[in-house]
Design a protein around this motif. Sequence first.
Motif, PDB file in Angstrom:
ATOM      1  N   ALA A  55       0.824  -1.206   0.000  1.00  0.00           N
ATOM      2  CA  ALA A  55       0.000   0.000   0.000  1.00  0.00           C
ATOM      3  C   ALA A  55       0.860   1.257   0.000  1.00  0.00           C
ATOM      4  O   ALA A  55       0.544   2.234  -0.696  1.00  0.00           O
ATOM      5  CB  ALA A  55      -0.929  -0.009   1.217  1.00  0.00           C
ATOM      6  N   ALA A  59       0.737   3.948  -3.008  1.00  0.00           N
ATOM      7  CA  ALA A  59       0.365   5.329  -2.686  1.00  0.00           C
ATOM      8  C   ALA A  59       1.462   6.298  -3.100  1.00  0.00           C
ATOM      9  O   ALA A  59       1.179   7.381  -3.646  1.00  0.00           O
ATOM     10  CB  ALA A  59       0.080   5.457  -1.187  1.00  0.00           C
ATOM     11  N   ASP A 173      -4.848   4.043  -5.410  1.00  0.00           N
ATOM     12  CA  ASP A 173      -4.346   5.167  -4.608  1.00  0.00           C
ATOM     13  C   ASP A 173      -3.673   4.704  -3.319  1.00  0.00           C
ATOM     14  O   ASP A 173      -3.289   5.521  -2.475  1.00  0.00           O
ATOM     15  CB  ASP A 173      -5.473   6.155  -4.285  1.00  0.00           C
ATOM     16  N   THR A 175      -5.172   2.733  -1.052  1.00  0.00           N
ATOM     17  CA  THR A 175      -6.197   2.291  -0.100  1.00  0.00           C
ATOM     18  C   THR A 175      -6.270   0.764  -0.102  1.00  0.00           C
ATOM     19  O   THR A 175      -6.149   0.127  -1.148  1.00  0.00           O
ATOM     20  CB  THR A 175      -7.569   2.865  -0.487  1.00  0.00           C
ATOM     21  N   TRP A 177      -8.573  -2.510   0.560  1.00  0.00           N
ATOM     22  CA  TRP A 177      -9.893  -3.088   0.798  1.00  0.00           C
ATOM     23  C   TRP A 177      -9.711  -4.462   1.436  1.00  0.00           C
ATOM     24  O   TRP A 177      -9.122  -5.358   0.843  1.00  0.00           O
ATOM     25  CB  TRP A 177     -10.691  -3.237  -0.505  1.00  0.00           C
TER      26      TRP A 177
END
Length: 470
Positions: A55, A59, A173, A175, A177
């Motif tokens: 992540a 990002a 981006d 994020t 999940w």
Amino acid sequence: MPDLSALIDRIAQHIGAHYVLTSPEDMAPYLVEERGLYHGTAPAVVRPGSTEEVAFVVAACHEAGVRIVPQGGNTGLVGGQMPAGELVLSLSRLDRIRNVDPVDMTMTVEAGCILDVVHHAAEAVGCLFPLHIASQGSCQIGGNLSTNAGGTAVLRYGNAKELVLGLEVVLADGTVWNGLKRLRKNNAGYDLRQLFLGSEGTLGIITAAVLKLYPQPAQRVTAFAGVPDPKAALALLGRFRAEAGDALTTFELMVSFGLETVLAHMPGTVRPLAEKYPWYVLIELSAPTRAFDLGALMEAGLGAGMEDGLVLDATIASSEAQAAALWRLREDMSEAQKHEGGSIKHDVSVPVSRVPEFLERALALVEAAMPGLRPCPFGHVGDGNIHFNLSQPVGMAKADFIKEWERFNRIVHDVVTDMDGSIAAEHGIGDLKRRELAHYADPVALELMHRLKHALDPEGTLNPGKVIAG
């Protein structure tokens, strides 16, 4: 232009400099795929070791305007894992099995787990994970899911996407999940799993998955039979389906030229039958119980097939070693073709009932298009997926033959489309078939794909230029 050096330094500080590869020698294994059709370029290969690190990398790249190509075991066959100047994000260090639950019949694994490791972990608790493909010793489960891999047991258990209950995905981006639910029933809103399964890393990066497990077979019977033609093979498939039901696990078809290629080039392989036949089938029955005798069922099915002229000769493996030897004849077919020069490959599917018609039409057209061409169709006739591979004529230069790929695509894919089939059965679209998809796909379907891509990855950060253009 984004400041790549600053970005790479930032990533190195977060995940460790040792896991950021920038030298040509270190990056080389990540920049060429198995068949040598694609040679990629990248400023760096980054190897995060956790979902949090994935992540962070995503990002940071999103913020810097740098695009990413996710990569698993690099066993893909359509170039979907190859960069063209993008950063490579390897999932190989995300290789932990987080949970195995034989009561829930689930296993939660990270994306970098080798498929064979998943198999062994399931077997250790008396269970089965039924996804079996030729590259299972090196492919990674994340890649299997992102391409919706098929394999030899789809007839019984379905494709990869049918073997998943939940996913963990890093979005464009950065994020995360977390959809790692172990539920067999869950109708709480849209089924978000299906957005990412088979999307080849263009909508999100799968970092972990909850896999379905099944009871380990208590008995397994494997047979190899010569048949006169694909029509006979289809009729034999129908017989076994009617008599064996779900015990019919595998039904593979291969042409004589394919078997002869394996016998000629793969050491240790042995001719399974005394005579040569035009076509062959590999059949496997399996069951988690000994309540009925699969051996007797196989013998009866083959015997009835012989009486009706559907089977010309057959052998049933009497040991695990003999079964493995029969399986090698099928599994080594792709590798054996490399020894025959150039090979133009098509991974297509048609309705099961139309497989003989497809083979008759397509074989006639490609043989007429190039005298001396040596077709090598084989594959999963039980689910309608045929690997319609074409070996170059003897004496033709490999480079000259490979130049004909687009022409043969049009011939084969026109037939497939006319028969309401698919130009990409189990290998995906990647880069190799992106233009073919644009040519053949329904315009509404293409528009929906573009909308999904823009909604989930508006900046085009993830695997740009793959599956769909733009």
